[in-house]
Design an enzyme around this catalytic site. Structure first.
Site, mmCIF file in Angstrom:
data_model
loop_
_atom_site.group_PDB
_atom_site.id
_atom_site.type_symbol
_atom_site.label_atom_id
_atom_site.label_comp_id
_atom_site.label_asym_id
_atom_site.label_seq_id
_atom_site.Cartn_x
_atom_site.Cartn_y
_atom_site.Cartn_z
ATOM 1 N N PHE A 63 53.640 62.514 61.525
ATOM 2 C CA PHE A 63 52.382 62.294 60.809
ATOM 3 C C PHE A 63 52.366 63.094 59.505
ATOM 4 O O PHE A 63 53.323 63.090 58.749
ATOM 5 C CB PHE A 63 51.175 62.608 61.698
ATOM 6 C CG PHE A 63 50.973 61.600 62.803
ATOM 7 C CD1 PHE A 63 50.634 60.290 62.524
ATOM 8 C CD2 PHE A 63 51.140 61.958 64.133
ATOM 9 C CE1 PHE A 63 50.448 59.346 63.526
ATOM 10 C CE2 PHE A 63 50.962 61.034 65.149
ATOM 11 C CZ PHE A 63 50.613 59.729 64.851
ATOM 12 N N SER A 64 51.295 63.815 59.218
ATOM 13 C CA SER A 64 51.148 64.446 57.906
ATOM 14 C C SER A 64 52.028 65.673 57.698
ATOM 15 O O SER A 64 52.057 66.213 56.589
ATOM 16 C CB SER A 64 49.683 64.806 57.661
ATOM 17 O OG SER A 64 48.942 63.637 57.405
ATOM 18 N N CYS A 65 52.758 66.094 58.716
ATOM 19 C CA CYS A 65 53.792 67.103 58.468
ATOM 20 C C CYS A 65 54.873 66.547 57.549
ATOM 21 O O CYS A 65 55.734 67.292 57.074
ATOM 22 C CB CYS A 65 54.398 67.572 59.787
ATOM 23 S SG CYS A 65 53.301 68.624 60.759
#
Length: 378
Positions: A63-65
């Site tokens: 995801f947003s990592c």
């Protein structure tokens, strides 16, 4: 602070296992580096509700990592002298905005600090379009700004990655997934990580499973909404093979910890440098702060492509200092670095839960356990 005592390892592992035992997720990985040395590498559980055993090599949707990976690809081009942070996006991407418009004044710095004013677009709810890079780029060119650029920090959940990715392509002539591989993943030996899967790679990504939120422990006004519906497209092969630089890196906690170990050491790890120390400083310095993020409705402090510590909603531990930096991903993953202590932390799971208080509370419990153990290490 270069090692963990066996008793400390056991306590951290027990907490890690406890999260699995109580059903917070099906499988997880936890990796820690200190001063450039890996000191912990845990994996347990299963790759999904009916999955196989989770190992340190099991690949997960991050995801947003993903965002710091994409950001470093762009920062590497700044290091090369190919652009500067205060250049306008239209200087490299003329179709992005009409001459003289407010949108035309958006800068690279504003894109990286979530202050560009394009925090939402019609593309956000169209996962069927995400695999089509040209359609996505055209959508950003047609999109109107949501807020005045440079004024309101507002998390660009998906648009961040497409903006950064197209800037990288316009400046370098190569696609973001290629530049990230060439400038970040391959030099650091992050063998199990990429932005999306390539054609030759099997789709063996861990299955995401949504869990009910613990209603007594969350603020329903925070976060990105219904996590189950948000996460659903990310279990499809089409999205696994797409290039979504804000949210579909496929990788492991072990690789992510190496990435943050490098940044914690000023951009160099084991003799390999991916960024200059001055660029790492620019990336991780506080750039924008708010008590009420325009997208997430929570306190947030931003560098240039990373979150900064020092807020009650920080996912880097309740003891995390303001200097800490990193990123979290949809209640499922988090990675961070503390440059003063040299600690790099990565925790990745396949359980998608509420992305606000509940997620922060559980990841902070692990982060605090690591910090407390290392503070007593010799």
């Amino acid at each position: 602070m270069s090692r963990l005592e066996p008793a400390d390892r056991d306590r951290i592992a027990a907490l890690f296992d406890r999260h699995l035992e109580v059903g917070l997720h099906h499988g997880a990985q936890l990796a820690i580096y200190v001063s450039g040395e890996q000191v912990l590498d845990l994996a347990s559980g299963t790759t999904g509700p009916d999955g196989r055993e989770t190992t340190p090599e099991t690949r997960h949707v991050l995801f947003s990592c993903t965002k710091p990976y994409a950001a470093v690809a762009l920062h590497a081009l700044v290091d090369d002298g190919a652009l500067t942070y205060d250049d306008r996006v239209v200087d490299y991407w003329p179709e992005f905005a009409d001459d003289g418009s407010e949108k035309a004044d958006i800068t690279v710095r504003q894109v990286l600090s979530h202050t560009a004013g394009l925090q939402q677009s019609e593309l956000d709810d169209r996962p069927d379009l995400w695999p089509d890079w040209d359609r996505v780029v055209g959508g950003l060119e047609d999109a109107d700004i949501v807020s005045t650029p440079g004024e309101e920090p507002a998390y660009h959940a998906l648009t961040f990655g497409w903006l950064v990715g197209e800037l990288v392509r316009r400046v370098s002539g190569a696609r973001i997934e290629t530049v990230a591989a060439d400038r970040v993943f391959e030099p650091l030996g992050m063998e199990d990580t990429g932005i999306g899967l390539r054609e030759h790679e099997p789709d063996d990504v861990a299955t995401l499973a949504a869990f009910d939120a613990f209603d007594r422990c969350r603020d329903p006004e925070e976060g990105l909404g219904d996590t189950a519906s948000v996460a659903a497209p990310f279990n499809t092969e089409a999205i696994h093979r797409a290039v979504i630089p804000a949210g579909n890196a496929i990788g492991t906690a072990r690789d992510m910890a190496r990435f943050y170990a490098c940044l914690a050491n000023g951009g160099e790890l084991e003799g390999t440098r991916i960024l200059s120390a001055s660029t790492v400083d620019a990336m991780t310095r506080l750039e924008a702060a708010t008590d009420d993020d325009g997208t997430l409705s929570r306190p947030r402090r931003y560098g240039l492509g990373v979150y900064k510590g020092g807020t009650p909603a920080s996912p880097f531990g309740s003891l995390a200092p303001e200097r800490a930096f990193g990123h979290a991903g949809l209640g499922s993953s988090v990675g961070w670095a503390d440059p003063e202590t040299g600690v790099a932390f990565s925790y990745v799971t396949n359980g998608v839960r509420d992305g606000s208080y509940e997620h922060v509370a559980r990841v902070n419990a692990l982060a605090d356990a690591v910090r407390l153990a290392l503070s007593g290490a010799t």
